[in-house]
Design a protein around this motif. Structure first.
Motif, PDB file in Angstrom:
ATOM      1  N   ASN A   1      -8.638  -2.651 -11.498  1.00  0.00           N
ATOM      2  CA  ASN A   1      -8.500  -1.396 -10.750  1.00  0.00           C
ATOM      3  C   ASN A   1      -8.949  -1.571  -9.299  1.00  0.00           C
ATOM      4  O   ASN A   1      -8.304  -1.070  -8.358  1.00  0.00           O
ATOM      5  N   LYS A   2     -10.053  -2.331  -9.099  1.00  0.00           N
ATOM      6  CA  LYS A   2     -10.545  -2.585  -7.742  1.00  0.00           C
ATOM      7  C   LYS A   2      -9.528  -3.400  -6.942  1.00  0.00           C
ATOM      8  O   LYS A   2      -9.280  -3.138  -5.745  1.00  0.00           O
ATOM      9  N   LEU A   3      -8.936  -4.401  -7.578  1.00  0.00           N
ATOM     10  CA  LEU A   3      -7.940  -5.231  -6.894  1.00  0.00           C
ATOM     11  C   LEU A   3      -6.720  -4.408  -6.482  1.00  0.00           C
ATOM     12  O   LEU A   3      -6.157  -4.595  -5.384  1.00  0.00           O
ATOM     13  N   ASP A   4      -6.317  -3.500  -7.355  1.00  0.00           N
ATOM     14  CA  ASP A   4      -5.185  -2.628  -7.016  1.00  0.00           C
ATOM     15  C   ASP A   4      -5.506  -1.778  -5.794  1.00  0.00           C
ATOM     16  O   ASP A   4      -4.658  -1.615  -4.884  1.00  0.00           O
ATOM     17  N   ASN A   5      -6.718  -1.225  -5.737  1.00  0.00           N
ATOM     18  CA  ASN A   5      -7.117  -0.397  -4.593  1.00  0.00           C
ATOM     19  C   ASN A   5      -7.182  -1.219  -3.306  1.00  0.00           C
ATOM     20  O   ASN A   5      -6.779  -0.746  -2.220  1.00  0.00           O
ATOM     21  N   ILE A   6      -7.711  -2.467  -3.436  1.00  0.00           N
ATOM     22  CA  ILE A   6      -7.798  -3.327  -2.243  1.00  0.00           C
ATOM     23  C   ILE A   6      -6.403  -3.649  -1.721  1.00  0.00           C
ATOM     24  O   ILE A   6      -6.143  -3.624  -0.507  1.00  0.00           O
ATOM     25  N   ASN A   7      -5.483  -3.959  -2.623  1.00  0.00           N
ATOM     26  CA  ASN A   7      -4.111  -4.277  -2.200  1.00  0.00           C
ATOM     27  C   ASN A   7      -3.460  -3.090  -1.508  1.00  0.00           C
ATOM     28  O   ASN A   7      -2.724  -3.240  -0.510  1.00  0.00           O
ATOM     29  N   LEU A   8      -3.702  -1.886  -2.019  1.00  0.00           N
ATOM     30  CA  LEU A   8      -3.159  -0.685  -1.376  1.00  0.00           C
ATOM     31  C   LEU A   8      -3.736  -0.513   0.020  1.00  0.00           C
ATOM     32  O   LEU A   8      -3.019  -0.167   0.987  1.00  0.00           O
ATOM     33  N   THR A   9      -5.047  -0.754   0.164  1.00  0.00           N
ATOM     34  CA  THR A   9      -5.693  -0.612   1.473  1.00  0.00           C
ATOM     35  C   THR A   9      -5.176  -1.661   2.450  1.00  0.00           C
ATOM     36  O   THR A   9      -4.942  -1.381   3.642  1.00  0.00           O
ATOM     37  N   LEU A  10      -5.010  -2.893   1.935  1.00  0.00           N
ATOM     38  CA  LEU A  10      -4.479  -3.958   2.796  1.00  0.00           C
ATOM     39  C   LEU A  10      -3.065  -3.626   3.269  1.00  0.00           C
ATOM     40  O   LEU A  10      -2.688  -3.886   4.427  1.00  0.00           O
ATOM     41  N   ASP A  11      -2.250  -3.029   2.390  1.00  0.00           N
ATOM     42  CA  ASP A  11      -0.897  -2.607   2.793  1.00  0.00           C
ATOM     43  C   ASP A  11      -0.963  -1.570   3.907  1.00  0.00           C
ATOM     44  O   ASP A  11      -0.149  -1.586   4.857  1.00  0.00           O
ATOM     45  N   TYR A  12      -1.931  -0.663   3.798  1.00  0.00           N
ATOM     46  CA  TYR A  12      -2.102   0.380   4.828  1.00  0.00           C
ATOM     47  C   TYR A  12      -2.436  -0.254   6.177  1.00  0.00           C
ATOM     48  O   TYR A  12      -1.862   0.090   7.230  1.00  0.00           O
ATOM     49  N   PHE A  13      -3.395  -1.226   6.156  1.00  0.00           N
ATOM     50  CA  PHE A  13      -3.786  -1.868   7.417  1.00  0.00           C
ATOM     51  C   PHE A  13      -2.644  -2.720   7.974  1.00  0.00           C
ATOM     52  O   PHE A  13      -2.483  -2.843   9.201  1.00  0.00           O
ATOM     53  N   ASN A  14      -1.851  -3.299   7.132  1.00  0.00           N
ATOM     54  CA  ASN A  14      -0.707  -4.086   7.604  1.00  0.00           C
ATOM     55  C   ASN A  14       0.304  -3.199   8.326  1.00  0.00           C
ATOM     56  O   ASN A  14       0.925  -3.604   9.329  1.00  0.00           O
ATOM     57  N   LYS A  15       0.488  -1.995   7.804  1.00  0.00           N
ATOM     58  CA  LYS A  15       1.391  -1.054   8.475  1.00  0.00           C
ATOM     59  C   LYS A  15       0.848  -0.648   9.845  1.00  0.00           C
ATOM     60  O   LYS A  15       1.603  -0.484  10.821  1.00  0.00           O
TER      61      LYS A  15
END
Length: 811
Positions: A427-441
């Motif tokens: 669950n933590k990894l999923d949240n981190i990946n979502l946050t990283l996608d946000y910062f990439n945008k």
């Protein structure tokens, strides 16, 4: 004649009977108690002296966290937060912990002095020494006996087979097939001190340490020890318990034969625990440093490269500083990259946890969240619980097997804890990946602004961005590494010794004399009771007439003593014996239960062969014949061609089976004995269908005829347990008597037959007890021939004692 016992009392214990049996056989009781008392005395004399020492060990309550703990202030969490006192006790008693404690003592060779009744342990106090190469192999647990001849000579003797042990590897020496190697030791020779003693597998030298004139003629022995066996034996002598309920102070007690060795081992055990406790605490910091070092090694190269590139670009393009617009763009990039770098570290950490859980890695290899920059309290709690459970499992492995219920429960809890951690990490990894996608945008949006900047400024932003990202990661990991190093350097054990074991605190354990003699007496009493009552319980046989009376629902009308006569015809050959008198009394009792009937058919039955049925039949028939009663004896066991011993001159060739099969007449089967009143019908030719012959009308008519021609008809039947003939013959009899032989008849079978007779309403049932050897039993029945009678003899006290014990038999 004894009346039938009340059925309601059959299941009750007859204490009077039990006491009477003990009173009659009191010499057995006395002898057994005397023997066990001697054994108890010998145990007290030969028991080795033992000593007890103790150590008080304080264990910090790890469930309570000190708010001023240095590690807490810098964010480093301890790995084993909750450790119960019970687990620490098991850890202290574990074989490995005891082995480490023994290694700090002189354990390889044990010395003993052999005295007259005891053996004394001579730890570090033997007058001689054994020198050997510890890298070689030696026979363990085999005793070498030494006799001192002088301060120059000694005699060594050993005749044993022993396993070979390697002190270098601390394991048994094995052959090519993997079997433990053994050697045959056969020494019986005189040596000088300093000579080499050897065989094909080992060698050693015995040296003179402090042998004096007083040691000449003394005997000693020594043996090479196996560390594993020593640890297992010592673990049985160690007891650990809290000083009081809910206390964190453990009292470690140790019992040993030598006080010096006791003090050394118990103090060493406490020290080894403290070392282990500190090592256990440092494991978290060490694993953290290893994790950070692995990350720093790769980041350091990237940082050096990015720094070199940035510097080269500035020199080549002569940049002093960025413009304000470029600076703002760079600042945005810098903030995003900083947050992304933290997320990447966390992502690596969570991936490491995921890998560790999926591959079932040791819990101690997992760095805690605070060491990786995470402050997630849920993950911290789950990991601490997981580490605690794995530590408990490690501690239990020393004493419990995999199928132990406690071990099964812990394994189940560990599986659930791993599942909970894995679910949370995913669950933590999923949240981190979502946050990283946000910062990439967001980076993509900023990149659109960079395109309008001059080319040189865009390139410089890229170089500085890469450098600052690597530099930020490097500084962060260096800070965490420093914190972990401080933790390892400042760690101290939570446990410490309050009171070590000292010479004045060691107490000698003395054998409790009163307790020893009490136990000896009880063992003697139990042994005597087993001897007295054991055979009847084990073999399921009646041991006395009282047991038969209690088991019988029918009256007991006769007690026949044991006979030592060679003749079966006691009435004729020895008319004044006890047996003859008992048979006459039996005849009187039978006449009594016949209720005045002068003509009757008497059936004698038993459960098994050799119960004395035929013997009783022969002698009872003679008692009736000599009392002027016309008596007929019928041998109804047609399954064997038996000729009853009635001194018949012309034995007829026909018998009962011949008459019933219509092969002979009545006159042809009746034989005349030497007594004019005694007649016999033998069993006759072996028929194929004896039971059918007995059920025939011809058999019924036969008994009707015989009852008119004879006053007394006695039927000798086959054993009830084997055939149904007796049950058939009971239809023709007027009185049915069952013979029970002491120490021969089976209890269960006899009781079953009694129930069957009750169910069938057997006519005038009664019981005869045969083969009585208890003098009190015959006396209590009123037989005047014990102590006073026809054959009274003068007997000594010893003879009467032998009678009571049962060594001599009454005749």
């Amino acid at each position: 004649m004894k009346s039938a016992t009340n059925s309601n009392n059959q299941g009750e214990i007859d204490f009077r009977f039990l006491f009477s049996q003990i009173r009659v056989k009191w010499p057995i009781l006395l002898i057994c108690i005397f023997i066990t008392t001697i054994i108890g005395w010998y145990h007290l004399k030969t028991a080795n002296i033992t000593y007890e020492g103790k150590v008080s060990l304080f264990l910090e309550d790890r469930t309570m966290k000190n708010p001023l703990d240095v590690q807490s202030l810098i964010g480093i969490q301890k790995g084993n937060i909750a450790s119960s006192i019970d687990n620490e006790q098991e850890l202290l008693k574990s074989t490995e912990m005891i082995k480490n404690a023994i290694k700090n003592t002189d354990w390889r060779v044990s010395f003993f002095q052999i005295k007259k009744m005891t053996t004394v342990d001579l730890y570090n106090n033997a007058p001689f020494i054994v020198n050997f190469d510890s890298t070689s192999i030696f026979p363990v647990d085999a005793f070498f006996n030494i006799e001192i001849i002088s301060n120059k000579e000694f005699k060594i003797k050993c005749d044993q087979s022993a396993s070979l042990f390697s002190y270098l590897n601390n394991e048994y020496w094995t052959d090519k097939s993997g079997e433990i190697s053994k050697t045959k030791i056969n020494f019986d020779k005189t040596y000088n001190f300093g000579d080499t003693i050897s065989n094909a597998n080992f060698k050693f030298v015995i040296g003179n340490k402090s042998i004096s004139k007083d040691d000449e003629g003394r005997k000693f022995k020594f043996k090479f020890n196996n560390l594993d066996n020593l640890a297992k034996n010592y673990s049985k002598s160690i007891s650990i318990k809290p000083s009081s309920e809910n206390s964190s102070v453990l009292i470690i007690k140790f019992i040993e034969a030598n006080p010096i060795r006791l003090k050394n081992i118990i103090n060493s055990l406490a020290q080894e625990y403290i070392k282990f406790d500190l090592k256990r605490k440092n494991e978290v910091a060490i694993k953290t440093i290893q994790f950070i070092d692995s990350e720093l090694s790769s980041i350091k190269l990237d940082l050096s490269s990015s720094e070199s590139n940035l510097e080269s670009y500035k020199i080549n393009n002569r940049f002093l500083d960025l413009g304000k617009e470029s600076e703002n763009v760079f600042s945005s990039f810098y903030n995003i990259d900083g947050q992304k770098s933290n997320l990447e570290i966390l992502k690596k950490y969570y991936l490491n946890i995921k890998k560790a859980i999926e591959t079932n890695m040791d819990a101690s290899d997992i760095a805690l969240p605070s060491n990786a920059g995470s402050d997630d309290p849920i993950l911290l709690t789950l990991l601490n619980n997981y580490i605690t459970l794995t530590n408990e499992k490690i501690n239990l492995k020393a004493t419990a097997k995999d199928k132990n219920p406690v071990m099964i429960q812990i394994n189940s809890q560990i599986l659930q804890a791993r599942k909970n951690i894995l679910d949370l990490v995913i669950n933590k990894l999923d949240n981190i990946n979502l946050t990283l996608d946000y910062f990439n945008k967001k980076e993509a949006s900023i990149n659109s602004k960079i395109t309008i900047l001059p080319t040189n400024q865009r390139s410089l932003i890229g170089f500085e961005r890469t450098f600052n990202l690597q530099n930020q990661l490097f500084i962060f990991l260096l800070q965490r590494r420093a914190e972990a190093q401080i933790t390892a350097a400042t760690n101290v054990s939570d446990s410490f010794i309050i009171d070590p074991c000292k010479d004045n605190s060691i107490t000698e354990i003395k054998e409790d004399m009163s307790k020893t003699y009490t136990i000896s007496t009880m063992i003697g009493l139990i042994a005597a009771l087993l001897i007295i009552f054991g055979p009847s319980f084990i073999l399921d046989h009646f041991s006395s007439e009282k047991e038969i009376e209690n088991a019988s629902p029918f009256p007991v009308i006769g007690f026949i003593p044991h006979s030592t006569e060679n003749s079966n015809n006691i009435i004729t050959d020895n008319p004044r014996s006890m047996v003859s008198e008992a048979l006459r009394k039996l005849r009187t009792n039978i006449n009594y239960i016949s209720q005045g009937d002068n003509n009757f058919i008497l059936l004698l039955a038993s459960d098994m062969p050799q119960s004395g049925k035929t013997f009783t039949t022969l002698n009872l028939a003679h008692t009736y014949a000599i009392s002027d009663k016309k008596t007929l004896v019928i041998s109804a066991d047609m399954r064997k061609n038996e000729i009853l011993n009635f001194n018949i001159e012309n034995i007829p060739i026909f018998g009962l089976s011949d008459y019933l099969s219509k092969s002979a007449t009545l006159d042809e089967i009746i034989a005349h004995s030497e007594n004019d009143n005694l007649f016999v019908i033998h069993s006759g030719t072996l028929p194929p269908n004896p039971a059918e012959l007995l059920e025939s009308n011809r058999c019924k008519e036969l008994f009707a005829i015989l009852k008119t021609q004879f006053e007394i008809v006695i039927i000798d039947t086959p054993a009830i347990s084997l055939f149904a003939d007796t049950s058939i013959l009971m239809d023709y009899s007027d009185i049915n008597i069952f013979i029970v032989r002491i120490k021969q008849s089976n209890k269960s079978l006899v009781k079953s037959i009694f129930k069957d007779w009750q169910a069938k309403s057997a006519k005038k049932p009664a019981v005869i007890i045969n083969d009585i050897v208890n003098d009190n039993s015959t006396n209590k029945q009123g037989y005047y021939y014990y102590g006073y009678g026809y054959d009274q003899k003068k007997t000594t006290y010893i003879t009467r004692l032998l009678y009571r014990i049962g060594i001599r038999k009454f005749s």
